[in-house]
Design a protein around this motif. Structure first.
Motif, PDB file in Angstrom:
ATOM      1  N   PRO A 139       0.916  -1.316  -0.074  1.00  9.45           N
ATOM      2  CA  PRO A 139       0.019   0.073   0.006  1.00  9.45           C
ATOM      3  C   PRO A 139       0.813   1.213   0.030  1.00  9.45           C
ATOM      4  O   PRO A 139       0.518   2.422  -0.699  1.00  9.45           O
ATOM      5  N   THR A 140       1.782   1.336   0.697  1.00  3.47           N
ATOM      6  CA  THR A 140       2.441   2.434   0.693  1.00  3.47           C
ATOM      7  C   THR A 140       3.284   2.831  -0.798  1.00  3.47           C
ATOM      8  O   THR A 140       3.472   4.117  -0.860  1.00  3.47           O
ATOM      9  N   GLN A 141       3.555   1.738  -1.473  1.00  3.62           N
ATOM     10  CA  GLN A 141       3.872   1.974  -2.835  1.00  3.62           C
ATOM     11  C   GLN A 141       2.884   2.749  -3.629  1.00  3.62           C
ATOM     12  O   GLN A 141       3.288   3.731  -4.473  1.00  3.62           O
ATOM     13  N   ALA A 142       1.693   2.103  -3.569  1.00  3.99           N
ATOM     14  CA  ALA A 142       0.517   2.798  -4.146  1.00  3.99           C
ATOM     15  C   ALA A 142       0.271   4.347  -4.069  1.00  3.99           C
ATOM     16  O   ALA A 142       0.258   5.112  -4.702  1.00  3.99           O
ATOM     17  N   LEU A 143       0.448   4.656  -2.649  1.00  5.73           N
ATOM     18  CA  LEU A 143       0.415   5.992  -2.215  1.00  5.73           C
ATOM     19  C   LEU A 143       1.412   6.770  -2.718  1.00  5.73           C
ATOM     20  O   LEU A 143       1.282   7.997  -2.963  1.00  5.73           O
ATOM     21  N   LEU A 144       2.599   6.249  -2.791  1.00  7.21           N
ATOM     22  CA  LEU A 144       3.844   7.309  -3.241  1.00  7.21           C
ATOM     23  C   LEU A 144       3.632   7.266  -4.648  1.00  7.21           C
ATOM     24  O   LEU A 144       3.906   8.470  -5.260  1.00  7.21           O
ATOM     25  N   ASP A 145       3.035   6.352  -5.427  1.00  5.82           N
ATOM     26  CA  ASP A 145       2.884   6.487  -6.774  1.00  5.82           C
ATOM     27  C   ASP A 145       1.831   7.720  -6.995  1.00  5.82           C
ATOM     28  O   ASP A 145       1.945   8.328  -7.974  1.00  5.82           O
ATOM     29  N   GLN A 289       9.514   9.072  -7.352  1.00  2.44           N
ATOM     30  CA  GLN A 289       8.753   8.208  -6.482  1.00  2.44           C
ATOM     31  C   GLN A 289       9.533   7.588  -5.469  1.00  2.44           C
ATOM     32  O   GLN A 289       9.147   7.597  -4.396  1.00  2.44           O
ATOM     33  N   VAL A 290      11.021   7.552  -5.509  1.00  2.00           N
ATOM     34  CA  VAL A 290      11.771   7.118  -4.258  1.00  2.00           C
ATOM     35  C   VAL A 290      11.619   8.439  -3.101  1.00  2.00           C
ATOM     36  O   VAL A 290      11.483   8.268  -2.104  1.00  2.00           O
ATOM     37  N   GLU A 291      11.785   9.687  -3.567  1.00  2.66           N
ATOM     38  CA  GLU A 291      11.556  10.485  -2.745  1.00  2.66           C
ATOM     39  C   GLU A 291      10.186  10.865  -2.094  1.00  2.66           C
ATOM     40  O   GLU A 291      10.124  11.065  -0.981  1.00  2.66           O
ATOM     41  N   MET A 292       9.237  10.667  -2.932  1.00  3.75           N
ATOM     42  CA  MET A 292       7.741  10.491  -2.287  1.00  3.75           C
ATOM     43  C   MET A 292       7.684   9.495  -1.312  1.00  3.75           C
ATOM     44  O   MET A 292       7.025   9.558  -0.424  1.00  3.75           O
ATOM     45  N   GLY A 293       8.398   8.358  -1.430  1.00  3.96           N
ATOM     46  CA  GLY A 293       8.344   7.369  -0.496  1.00  3.96           C
ATOM     47  C   GLY A 293       8.481   7.857   0.725  1.00  3.96           C
ATOM     48  O   GLY A 293       7.779   7.185   1.791  1.00  3.96           O
ATOM     49  N   VAL A 294       9.619   8.413   1.047  1.00  5.72           N
ATOM     50  CA  VAL A 294       9.954   8.994   2.453  1.00  5.72           C
ATOM     51  C   VAL A 294       8.827   9.660   2.850  1.00  5.72           C
ATOM     52  O   VAL A 294       8.412   9.508   4.079  1.00  5.72           O
ATOM     53  N   ALA A 295       8.335  10.767   2.063  1.00  9.13           N
ATOM     54  CA  ALA A 295       7.224  11.520   2.693  1.00  9.13           C
ATOM     55  C   ALA A 295       5.750  10.752   2.970  1.00  9.13           C
ATOM     56  O   ALA A 295       5.151  10.903   3.951  1.00  9.13           O
TER      57      ALA A 295
END
Ligand code: ASP
Length: 311
Positions: A139-145, A289-295
């Motif tokens: 789920p956090t991958q879909a959120l960061l996408d 995507q990687v950057e948004m993953g942390v947020a």
């Protein structure tokens, strides 16, 4: 919506509403700017213990959960399966009960079995965040996408998104196939028959012809072939996967004029995507995507550890 989020755990996108997703994305926005500062320290998780229990390998997800927790002030402990009693035959539930007895305030789990996060949530006294369960959800991958796309296009509604490659074994696809339509995108699945879901979910156009499937798309999401989740080897006809399904510079011509390319990583360059496409500064959102993953992970850790969140 108030700060009271109506879910106790983040086990999947399935079960969240469009408002829940938008709430998490809105919460993540503040951390994007925060993470670009020279000094990044917030104290809202001070005194809380975060356990990252990763039973499968990870680069991006494990590191970004660790960095996210530390930037919020949590004490972060990483459980390494290779040096744990799992190697001595301990069951998942017994491992979870053991970790629970140490009074963590949030557990982030990745596991090779579908449903593992839900199983562990049954016995944990703290919120559980699924960091990928088998071919189930991420789920956090879909959120960061979704956050990456919303920031790029200013909207998700109406975007034509082609999810390409090994949809059948991908938990990234598993979660995105829930979130993106809920947010109003027009989603297609594209790949060889044997890598598409056995019974394609209703409402999705599916294509086995790659060039046809990506035609006019605003977004192409490429996925790695998940050989570790396959019971049988891929058929020989897929030997030259790249010539049939690889995203090459020439194939970008088929996309909408401002189209972008995404990949959750790890990439297999020269298989599902060419290096020059992955590195194209105009088209590729892979490092965004990687950057948004942390947020996104900061937002999830914050929201799911709030005392007033739902049951
Ligand atoms: N990193 C993603 C996952 O854990 C995608 C992949 O491994 O291909 O599912």
């Amino acid at each position: 919506m108030s700060s009271a989020f109506p879910h106790r755990h983040l086990l999947g996108i399935e079960g969240l509403s469009a408002d829940d997703i938008r709430f998490l994305l809105d919460e993540a926005e503040q951390w994007v700017e925060f993470n670009r500062r020279a000094r990044k320290q917030d104290g809202r998780l001070i005194g809380l213990t975060q356990i990252n229990a990763f039973f499968e390998n990870s680069t991006r997800t494990l590191f970004s959960f660790e960095i996210a927790g530390k930037r919020l002030g949590a004490q972060v402990a990483n459980f390494h399966v290779d040096s744990s009693s799992v190697k001595k035959g301990e069951s998942l539930t017994d491992t979870a009960l053991t970790l629970n007895a140490m009074q963590p305030d949030v557990l982030v789990i990745r596991h090779e079995a579908n449903g593992a996060a839900a199983e562990v949530a049954e016995v944990m006294g703290c919120p559980v965040i699924n960091a990928g369960d088998g071919s189930g959800e991420h789920p956090t991958q879909a959120l960061l996408d979704a956050l990456t796309l919303r920031r790029r296009f200013g909207r998700i509604e109406g975007l034509k998104i082609a999810i390409c490659g090994d949809i059948r074994h991908s938990r990234v696809a598993g979660s995105n196939l829930h979130s993106l339509p809920l947010l109003g995108a027009e989603v297609r699945i594209v790949g060889p028959e044997e890598l598409l879901p056995p019974s394609p979910p209703p409402g999705f156009a599916s294509f086995t012809d790659f060039e046809e499937g990506i035609s006019g798309a605003d977004v192409v999401m490429t996925l790695r072939i998940q050989r570790e989740r396959m019971e049988e080897a891929l058929s020989d006809s897929l030997g030259d996967y790249h010539s049939l399904y690889g995203l090459t510079r020439e194939r970008l011509e088929r996309l909408a004029p401002n189209a972008v390319v995404m990949h959750p990583g790890p990439m297999n360059r020269g298989v599902e995507i060419d290096g020059d496409v992955a590195e194209d500064p105009e088209r590729s959102l892979i490092l965004d995507q990687v950057e948004m993953g942390v947020a996104v992970r900061m937002a999830c850790l914050d929201v799911f550890t709030r005392p007033d969140r739902g049951a």
